[in-house]
Design a protein around this motif. Sequence first.
Motif, PDB file in Angstrom:
ATOM      1  N   THR A  27       0.868  -1.397  -0.421  1.00 39.71           N
ATOM      2  CA  THR A  27      -0.257   0.512   0.109  1.00 39.71           C
ATOM      3  C   THR A  27       0.681   1.797  -0.232  1.00 39.71           C
ATOM      4  O   THR A  27      -0.026   2.992   0.417  1.00 39.71           O
ATOM      5  CB  THR A  27      -0.768   0.008   0.970  1.00 39.71           C
TER       6      THR A  27
ATOM      7  N   GLY B 133      -0.232   2.323  -2.640  1.00 32.81           N
ATOM      8  CA  GLY B 133      -0.115   1.282  -4.266  1.00 32.81           C
ATOM      9  C   GLY B 133       0.823   1.161  -4.786  1.00 32.81           C
ATOM     10  O   GLY B 133       1.113  -0.006  -5.908  1.00 32.81           O
TER      11      GLY B 133
ATOM     12  N   ARG C  52      -5.631  -7.403  -3.493  1.00 36.63           N
ATOM     13  CA  ARG C  52      -6.417  -5.735  -3.444  1.00 36.63           C
ATOM     14  C   ARG C  52      -5.254  -4.938  -4.968  1.00 36.63           C
ATOM     15  O   ARG C  52      -5.484  -4.574  -5.349  1.00 36.63           O
ATOM     16  CB  ARG C  52      -6.311  -4.856  -2.273  1.00 36.63           C
TER      17      ARG C  52
ATOM     18  N   ARG D 191      -5.113  -3.536  -8.806  1.00 36.88           N
ATOM     19  CA  ARG D 191      -4.524  -2.638  -9.674  1.00 36.88           C
ATOM     20  C   ARG D 191      -3.441  -2.586 -10.637  1.00 36.88           C
ATOM     21  O   ARG D 191      -3.188  -1.423 -10.752  1.00 36.88           O
ATOM     22  CB  ARG D 191      -3.742  -2.098  -8.262  1.00 36.88           C
TER      23      ARG D 191
END
Length: 393
Positions: A126, A130, A191, A195
């Motif tokens: 993160t 990210g 997650r 991205r």
Amino acid sequence: MSRHFLEFFAGGGMARLGLGPGWSCLFANDFDPVKGAAYRANFPDAREHFSDADVWSLTAADLPGPAALAWASSPCQDFSLAGGRAGLSGGRSSAFFGFWRLMEALDDAGRAPRLIVVENVVGLLTSRDGADFVALCAALAGRGYRVGAIEADAADFTPQSRPRLFVIAFRGEPQAELSGGGAFVTPAVARARDRLEGAARAAWTDWSPQAPAGRNTRLADLLEPDEAVAWNPPDLTRSLVGMMSPGQAARLEALRAAGGRHVGALFRRTRREEGRSVQRAEARFDGLAGCLRTPRGGSSRQSVIVVEDGAVRTRLLAPREAARLMGLPESYVLPPRVSAALHVAGDGVCVPAVRWLAEALLEPLLSGPSAPPGLENLHPACENPPSQSRAGA
């Protein structure tokens, strides 16, 4: 026949210990003098292949090979949730690009490793919303690697809560049983994966290593005998207990009332409460130590707290205990100074976690189908390793 590897930001050699005797180190570097001294003290062959040069000063000509694996435990301070989160642009974590330019140079020379492992804190997923993880994956994919990441916790192997991210890049076609996802592709990893775009997304693989057998030790099992360590004076223990939140204090009182012996780990942390900074003592009695840190400040030093028959005692964690929490053998030579020993242990990678990763994923990948066309010279077994692994070492 040993597989050969290169290790960057090697610290005290914990990745090397974890890979085990089936792997042969051709080159290792770390410019931290404390860590370098620990590496030399524990590996008699260090003078043949260990370099204390800054990674930015190295060139491909300094690196022997070919090697099957390049391992990089790049500096994590700028990725850490406890740090300033400067990301890959930060001064320490930008060392990754020093490593990466070497991988690009090896690739240009036809000597790139088939496997690259980048180990770091989970905050890399993160960092800068990210963007750092995206940049890392794009760099790996741009050189023809399949790339994926898994999140593993040292708590699966030793009694220490220490989640870490392992980014694994591979050139070749992985066996079906090694991809497809699983428990180690955590929601945070998923997650970050989602991205990705373009070539980086196309190169992504959800690695699926077999789960480890499980931990069978608790913090209390790794501690020195009570009579062999120095305990805090009672007034310091009372001060620490007085720094607990109401909830923590209530749990401590419940353990005192229960009787028997209860062993826990304790940290001092600064918390924001009602708009102001408050220093708190936080204890856990779940059989795990908190994540070991390098001793750069008083609050980073972990303590042991023991509640026994209603009495409470505290003391600082000993260096050998920290080494055990990292999975280091009793024979591992620690620096003589306490702060140096804790620095080496707290800034390393959990040894049995590396061994598991090697057995469950790295070694099976290298034992699978042959390298793609044009990569035959990257076979993990180097038939004729150089007699000297680094010019000028």
